[in-house]
Design a protein around this motif. Structure first.
Motif, PDB file in Angstrom:
ATOM      1  N   THR A   2       0.936  -1.401  -0.063  1.00 11.14           N
ATOM      2  CA  THR A   2       0.112   0.025   0.015  1.00 11.14           C
ATOM      3  C   THR A   2       0.854   1.325   0.062  1.00 11.14           C
ATOM      4  O   THR A   2       1.945   1.102   0.378  1.00 11.14           O
ATOM      5  N   HIS A   3       0.242   2.188  -0.437  1.00 11.13           N
ATOM      6  CA  HIS A   3       0.902   3.719  -0.251  1.00 11.13           C
ATOM      7  C   HIS A   3       1.713   4.041   0.977  1.00 11.13           C
ATOM      8  O   HIS A   3       2.633   4.523   1.155  1.00 11.13           O
ATOM      9  N   ARG A   4       0.658   3.741   2.099  1.00 14.95           N
ATOM     10  CA  ARG A   4       1.181   4.008   3.453  1.00 14.95           C
ATOM     11  C   ARG A   4       2.497   3.045   3.685  1.00 14.95           C
ATOM     12  O   ARG A   4       3.213   3.511   4.489  1.00 14.95           O
ATOM     13  N   THR A   5       2.340   1.870   3.480  1.00  7.76           N
ATOM     14  CA  THR A   5       3.713   1.134   3.697  1.00  7.76           C
ATOM     15  C   THR A   5       4.613   1.376   3.253  1.00  7.76           C
ATOM     16  O   THR A   5       5.632   1.481   3.765  1.00  7.76           O
ATOM     17  N   ARG A   6       4.382   1.924   1.905  1.00  7.53           N
ATOM     18  CA  ARG A   6       5.620   2.431   1.144  1.00  7.53           C
ATOM     19  C   ARG A   6       6.415   3.710   1.642  1.00  7.53           C
ATOM     20  O   ARG A   6       7.531   3.746   2.027  1.00  7.53           O
ATOM     21  N   ARG A   7       5.253   4.452   2.149  1.00  8.42           N
ATOM     22  CA  ARG A   7       5.716   5.692   2.759  1.00  8.42           C
ATOM     23  C   ARG A   7       6.534   5.341   4.051  1.00  8.42           C
ATOM     24  O   ARG A   7       7.882   5.880   4.340  1.00  8.42           O
ATOM     25  N   LEU A   8       6.080   4.507   4.985  1.00 10.22           N
ATOM     26  CA  LEU A   8       6.631   4.090   6.180  1.00 10.22           C
ATOM     27  C   LEU A   8       7.979   3.552   5.915  1.00 10.22           C
ATOM     28  O   LEU A   8       9.003   3.637   6.638  1.00 10.22           O
ATOM     29  N   VAL A  57       8.617   6.255  -3.063  1.00 18.38           N
ATOM     30  CA  VAL A  57       7.722   7.468  -3.166  1.00 18.38           C
ATOM     31  C   VAL A  57       8.156   8.477  -4.249  1.00 18.38           C
ATOM     32  O   VAL A  57       8.614   9.622  -3.923  1.00 18.38           O
ATOM     33  N   PRO A  58       8.198   8.011  -5.420  1.00 18.11           N
ATOM     34  CA  PRO A  58       8.593   8.703  -6.480  1.00 18.11           C
ATOM     35  C   PRO A  58       8.072  10.188  -6.640  1.00 18.11           C
ATOM     36  O   PRO A  58       8.504  11.073  -7.377  1.00 18.11           O
TER      37      PRO A  58
END
Length: 137
Positions: A2-8, A57-58
């Motif tokens: 998920t986007h949240r997991t990638r950001r973390l 997070v490109p």
């Protein structure tokens, strides 16, 4: 992922590299210093700082690059207070490394996105035996 997991994950990896860079550049230098080119170490260290975050997070590549360049500048400003030497050339190597890491991160993110799209099944693939039959006469 998920986007949240990638950001973390991007934040955790970036903070880990930032701490390693701070320790390597702000602790007293061992006698003779590390082997190899000092500028190459700066370049590689800051490439490692920006690469994982830019891959994950490109959309934030410019922000990541700007923060990394500012971080390199801050390290150079602080160094005289901890018994190290401030050098403009070190900061330039930091900025160049951050730029290289960002470009490689964007390339990897772009390649990864295209590669993952190819791996995803199409609308009719994987939908069972009925979906794979052709319709018509």
């Amino acid at each position: 992922m998920t986007h949240r997991t990638r950001r973390l994950l991007a934040v955790i990896l970036t903070l880990a590299v930032a701490i390693i860079l701070a320790l390597a550049t702000l602790l007293p230098m061992p006698a003779g210093g590390p082997p190899g080119s000092d500028k190459l170490h700066h370049l590689l260290g800051f490439a490692a700082l920006t690469l994982p975050a830019t891959v994950l997070v490109p959309r934030r590549a410019l922000l990541i690059l700007g923060l990394a360049v500012a971080y390199g500048g801050l390290i150079e400003i602080v160094q005289p207070w901890v018994g190290r030497h401030r050098e403009l050339a070190d900061w330039i190597a930091d900025a160049a490394g951050a730029g290289i890491g960002s470009v490689l991160g964007l390339a990897a993110a772009s390649w990864g996105a295209r590669g993952f799209r190819r791996l995803r099944p199409g609308p009719l693939e994987g939908a069972g035996p009925q979906a794979s039959r052709k319709s018509g006469p």
